[in-house]
Design a protein around this motif. Structure first.
Motif, PDB file in Angstrom:
ATOM      1  N   PHE A  59       0.810  -1.223   0.000  1.00 45.03           N
ATOM      2  CA  PHE A  59       0.000   0.000   0.000  1.00 45.03           C
ATOM      3  C   PHE A  59       0.842   1.270   0.000  1.00 45.03           C
ATOM      4  N   ASP A  76      -3.599   4.741  -7.212  1.00 45.52           N
ATOM      5  CA  ASP A  76      -4.590   4.847  -6.147  1.00 45.52           C
ATOM      6  C   ASP A  76      -5.745   3.884  -6.365  1.00 45.52           C
ATOM      7  N   ILE A  77      -6.077   3.612  -7.633  1.00 46.71           N
ATOM      8  CA  ILE A  77      -7.166   2.664  -7.925  1.00 46.71           C
ATOM      9  C   ILE A  77      -6.767   1.271  -7.469  1.00 46.71           C
ATOM     10  N   ARG A  94      -4.765   0.508  -5.113  1.00 44.95           N
ATOM     11  CA  ARG A  94      -4.833   0.447  -3.654  1.00 44.95           C
ATOM     12  C   ARG A  94      -6.273   0.248  -3.196  1.00 44.95           C
ATOM     13  N   ALA A  95      -7.224   0.940  -3.843  1.00 42.47           N
ATOM     14  CA  ALA A  95      -8.632   0.814  -3.443  1.00 42.47           C
ATOM     15  C   ALA A  95      -9.127  -0.610  -3.663  1.00 42.47           C
ATOM     16  N   SER A 153      -7.646  -3.023  -1.193  1.00 44.49           N
ATOM     17  CA  SER A 153      -8.206  -2.788   0.137  1.00 44.49           C
ATOM     18  C   SER A 153      -9.573  -3.463   0.252  1.00 44.49           C
ATOM     19  N   LEU A 154     -10.403  -3.319  -0.786  1.00 42.62           N
ATOM     20  CA  LEU A 154     -11.745  -3.912  -0.757  1.00 42.62           C
ATOM     21  C   LEU A 154     -11.656  -5.434  -0.624  1.00 42.62           C
ATOM     22  N   PHE A 160     -10.702  -6.576   2.837  1.00 43.50           N
ATOM     23  CA  PHE A 160     -11.813  -6.577   3.790  1.00 43.50           C
ATOM     24  C   PHE A 160     -12.708  -7.787   3.567  1.00 43.50           C
ATOM     25  N   LEU A 161     -12.947  -8.145   2.293  1.00 40.87           N
ATOM     26  CA  LEU A 161     -13.856  -9.251   2.014  1.00 40.87           C
ATOM     27  C   LEU A 161     -13.285 -10.589   2.476  1.00 40.87           C
ATOM     28  N   ILE A 211     -14.218 -11.948   5.963  1.00 37.62           N
ATOM     29  CA  ILE A 211     -15.537 -12.504   6.289  1.00 37.62           C
ATOM     30  C   ILE A 211     -15.512 -14.028   6.466  1.00 37.62           C
ATOM     31  N   LEU A 248      -8.084  -5.926  10.042  1.00 40.31           N
ATOM     32  CA  LEU A 248      -8.975  -4.893   9.501  1.00 40.31           C
ATOM     33  C   LEU A 248      -8.269  -3.542   9.483  1.00 40.31           C
ATOM     34  N   VAL A 249      -7.466  -3.298  10.515  1.00 37.11           N
ATOM     35  CA  VAL A 249      -6.713  -2.043  10.574  1.00 37.11           C
ATOM     36  C   VAL A 249      -5.736  -1.975   9.390  1.00 37.11           C
ATOM     37  N   ASN A 296      -7.560  -1.363   5.900  1.00 34.83           N
ATOM     38  CA  ASN A 296      -8.069  -0.011   5.722  1.00 34.83           C
ATOM     39  C   ASN A 296      -6.948   0.900   5.227  1.00 34.83           C
ATOM     40  N   LEU A 297      -7.199   1.593   4.104  1.00 34.81           N
ATOM     41  CA  LEU A 297      -6.123   2.385   3.505  1.00 34.81           C
ATOM     42  C   LEU A 297      -5.565   3.443   4.460  1.00 34.81           C
TER      43      LEU A 297
END
Lengths: 217, 542
Positions: B310, B316-317, B319-320, B323-324, B327-328, B331, B373-374, B377-378
């Motif tokens: 990161f 930047d795209i 990284r987004a 990041s998503l 997070f997934l 779960i 999770l921390v 998160n970007l």
């Protein structure tokens, strides 16, 4: 809620607080439930295990709730992060040059220093360059870092909101004296800053001498 | 085949006399149980070495500046600690030791499909391990690049990087061959009637892991070869001074090394899914949810690697997106934890040592997962990236996760493997030490990381001293716990009482054969009618 030396630092702390609060919630639920079951359904009290029907609703609930929560986390992080990737039109460019094992800084008017000086309330874009291996430019108090990747120029945007002194550390392993690769950020009021910035520029030769003398000490 | 189950004919795999005698009866044995046991010995020896190096690092951190070693030594010690723990302990860990020993028995087979290849894998493991350690004593000095070998530093340092990379290359082959062997064994050697959905969950976990090993490991092998070529012949691939791209290295490295995290954790999750039913006397809650969550972890796990990058200056795209996905991927791991805890509901819980290790695992692994999770998160990751926070996070997941389950498996299958029993009270005592030491050591590192303490630092600022000191004390408490654990097992091995065939009331096939098993495992190959946990449904077990 949090007061950091930049608006962005306060935002990061708020997001951190949100994630930690949710995490502690989950951790407490899981741990307390487990400990309760271990005592309540202990072999002595509960010699015969019961079959429990699997519940599709339960599975959906404990997939859906965490998913919604993490999507919020993702969104907050992204929004905040994109905020510091946009380069403001009035940002001044400063070059950050990393080499084993020190940082140095070059200002638009040609001035150079080993300590980063910035003016309070102004926008800056730092261009991050390394002359040897990878380093990372980390200002802990500002909650911000970006690597100095060999062969390319990365950038970082910041806007100091308070005067003061802050540590700068290298946070990408770079060999022997990696742990000595500290530098300082000094944020001044704008008029003091301008005075500092123009000092020595008009009488260039003198300033080189004084810097050299200072380094020798 | 010896068809009589007569006790007088019983010869365990430990006493069996074959073609070779003495030490060669072990070193040249193609018996999966002997190979598994040799792996286990190797892993414990390397773990002890890695832990000693870790304790030295923590001793150095007792005070700022020099405590016991200079920075060059410190850099070499943390590199070796990482290489040993990752490549020689956690990656082979559960599959090579317990997988080898129990995979054939749990599917009702006499051995793996390719016993000789299995022995070759073991020898590659030993050769790789010796090469990695020998860099310590050879000219050029121990490597000082960190286990991630980031270029251009890894190209430019004078230390023995090529040798260590070559060691990792060989270890990769050991891993690939074991994976190949397991996949074939599961497909070809299941006992009559054992369909895929009647396999124990541990076998499912080993099977998924084996596929990741076969598919992902070659990528790191190729990357290693490229770095060696660049170092030896100056071919510009990664070093910008030669016209290469260092970010390319990071991508290639993490494309393997992130899925490798699942090579490390999936077998552990499989062991958890065996131990919980045995000690709660209940079928695992949400068998399908657990199975699907494994699949989704393995799948999404391939698309999260760049969260290690990161701050490296990706678009930047990118990284987004990463990041998503990060997070997934959290779960399905959460779903597993919820299902494990739900299995305890209305069970009949016998909180023996293996179960307590699993309970400890659930707490530590949850902390590790939630702090992930921390890092996904970007905004917060940019701050804690490359700090002690990351170090604490992956020790909670890898050590609190995989290694704690390695200990759980050791205590669960010890009576089966050796036919002896350890002292349960002392084992619980060791467990308490490890739990307290672990949290004292690593939880403080979360705080240090958020305060801005970068990782891989030989020195630190004065304000970090108190927490560094507490963390080091935690390390010493944990080492004490580990020593108690090992001495207790050794004592059990030499002087312990004889173990029963099925001390825990387990229902998978390994508990139907004697402890320790015979050389061919089964006198008669069993015929399978039901899945292993079916018996709990009918309430036949008290």
């Amino acid at each position: 809620m949090f007061n950091g030396p930049t608006q962005y630092a306060s935002d990061v702390d708020s997001i951190m607080f949100f994630i930690i609060a949710v995490s502690v919630g989950f951790l407490v639920i899981v741990t307390v439930a487990m400990i309760y079951f271990i005592f309540r359904y202990n072999k002595k009290r509960h010699p015969q295990a019961r079959d429990v029907k699997e519940s599709a609703i339960l599975e959906v609930v404990w997939i859906a709730i965490p998913t919604i929560l993490v999507l919020f986390m993702f969104y907050f992080g992204l929004q905040s992060f994109y905020g510091i990737r946009e380069i403001p039109a009035d940002a001044s460019n400063i070059k950050v040059i990393g080499r084993m094992w020190q940082f140095s800084y070059a200002y638009p008017n040609g001035k150079k220093s080993d300590t980063l000086f910035l003016a309070k309330g102004k926008n800056y874009k730092l261009d991050l360059i390394t002359t040897d291996v990878n380093h990372s430019f980390f200002i802990p108090a500002y909650r911000i870092k970006e690597d100095l990747s060999a062969g390319k120029t990365n950038y970082m945007v910041l806007k100091p909101a308070e005067t003061g002194e802050f540590d700068i550390a290298c946070s990408e392993y770079c060999g022997l004296n990696h742990s000595k690769m500290y530098s300082k950020l000094i944020v001044l009021e704008e008029n003091q800053y301008n005075e500092w910035l123009n000092q020595g520029i008009n009488k260039n030769t003198d300033s080189t001498k004084t810097t050299n003398a200072a380094e020798k000490k | 085949m010896n068809k009589s189950a007569d006790a007088s004919n019983y010869v365990s795999y430990l006493d069996y006399k074959g073609k070779h005698t003495g030490i060669w009866a072990w070193l040249l044995s193609t018996d999966h149980k002997r190979i598994g046991l040799m792996y286990l010995m190797g892993i414990i020896v390397f773990f002890t070495a890695g832990m000693t190096l870790g304790a030295l690092l923590k001793t150095e951190m007792l005070t700022a500046g020099r405590t016991i070693m200079d920075p060059q030594t410190y850099n070499a010690v943390f590199t070796l600690h990482g290489i040993i723990m990752i490549f020689l302990v956690i990656i082979p860990g559960i599959p090579a030791a317990f997988g080898n020993f129990f995979l054939p028995i749990m599917i009702g087979a006499k051995d793996v499909s390719f016993p000789r290849l299995n022995l070759l894998s073991f020898w590659l493991y030993i050769i790789g391990g010796v090469l990695a350690l020998s860099s310590l004593f050879l000219q050029g000095g121990p490597i000082d690049v960190g286990w991630s070998f980031y270029v251009p530093y890894a190209i430019r340092t004078n230390s023995n990087v090529s040798l260590a990379l070559f060691a990792a290359f060989i270890l990769g082959f050991s891993s690939i061959l074991t994976g190949l062997n397991f996949v074939t064994t599961v497909h070809r050697l299941r006992a009559p009637g054992m369909t895929f959905f009647k396999m124990p969950l541990f076998i499912w976990a080993l099977y998924s892991t084996a596929w990741i090993q076969v598919i992902a490991t070659p990528v790191v092998g190729i990357t290693i070869v490229l770095v060696i070529l660049e170092r030896m012949f100056g071919i510009g691939i990664f070093d910008p001074a030669l016209g290469g791209d260092p970010i390319l290295f990071q991508h290639l490295f993490w494309i393997y090394s992130h899925p490798a995290v699942y090579i490390m954790i999936l077998p552990a999750m499989g062991v958890v899914s065996e131990i919980i039913p045995t000690f709660t006397k209940r079928e695992i809650f949400g068998y399908k949810a657990i199975a699907y969550s494994s699949l989704s972890i393995a799948f999404i796990g391939y698309f999260v690697w760049a969260h290690h990058m990161f701050t490296s200056g990706m678009s930047d795209i990118a990284r987004a997106v990463f990041s998503l996905f990060t997070f997934l991927v959290a779960i399905p791991s959460g779903v597993k934890v919820f299902n494990w805890v739900a299995t305890m509901y209305k069970g009949s819980i016998d909180a023996k040592v293996p179960f307590l290790f699993v309970a400890m695992f659930i707490v530590l692994f949850s902390i590790g997962g939630l702090t992930g999770l921390v890092l996904g998160n970007l905004a917060t990751d940019i701050h804690v990236h490359g700090t002690y926070f990351v170090v604490a996070h992956f020790h909670y997941v890898m050590f609190g996760g995989t290694v704690m389950i390695l200990f759980a498996a050791l205590h669960y299958w010890f009576p089966k493997m050796f036919g002896k029993m350890y002292n349960e009270k002392i084992a619980k005592f060791a467990l308490v030490f490890i739990f307290i030491g672990f949290n004292t050591m690593y939880f403080t590192m979360f705080i240090l990381g958020y305060q801005g303490m970068p990782r891989r630092y030989w020195d630190y600022l004065p304000e970090f001293h108190n927490l560094q000191f507490i963390s080091a004390i935690g390390a010493f408490i944990m080492v004490t716990g580990f020593l108690i654990l090992i001495f207790n097992l050794l004592h059990g091995l030499l002087k312990g009482p004889k173990a029963e065939q099925n001390p825990w009331g387990g229902v998978t096939l390994e508990w139907t054969v004697p402890s320790p098993p015979t050389i061919e495992n089964f006198d008669e190959i069993p015929v399978i009618e039901h899945g292993p946990y079916h018996i709990y449904k009918e309430g036949q077990i008290k």
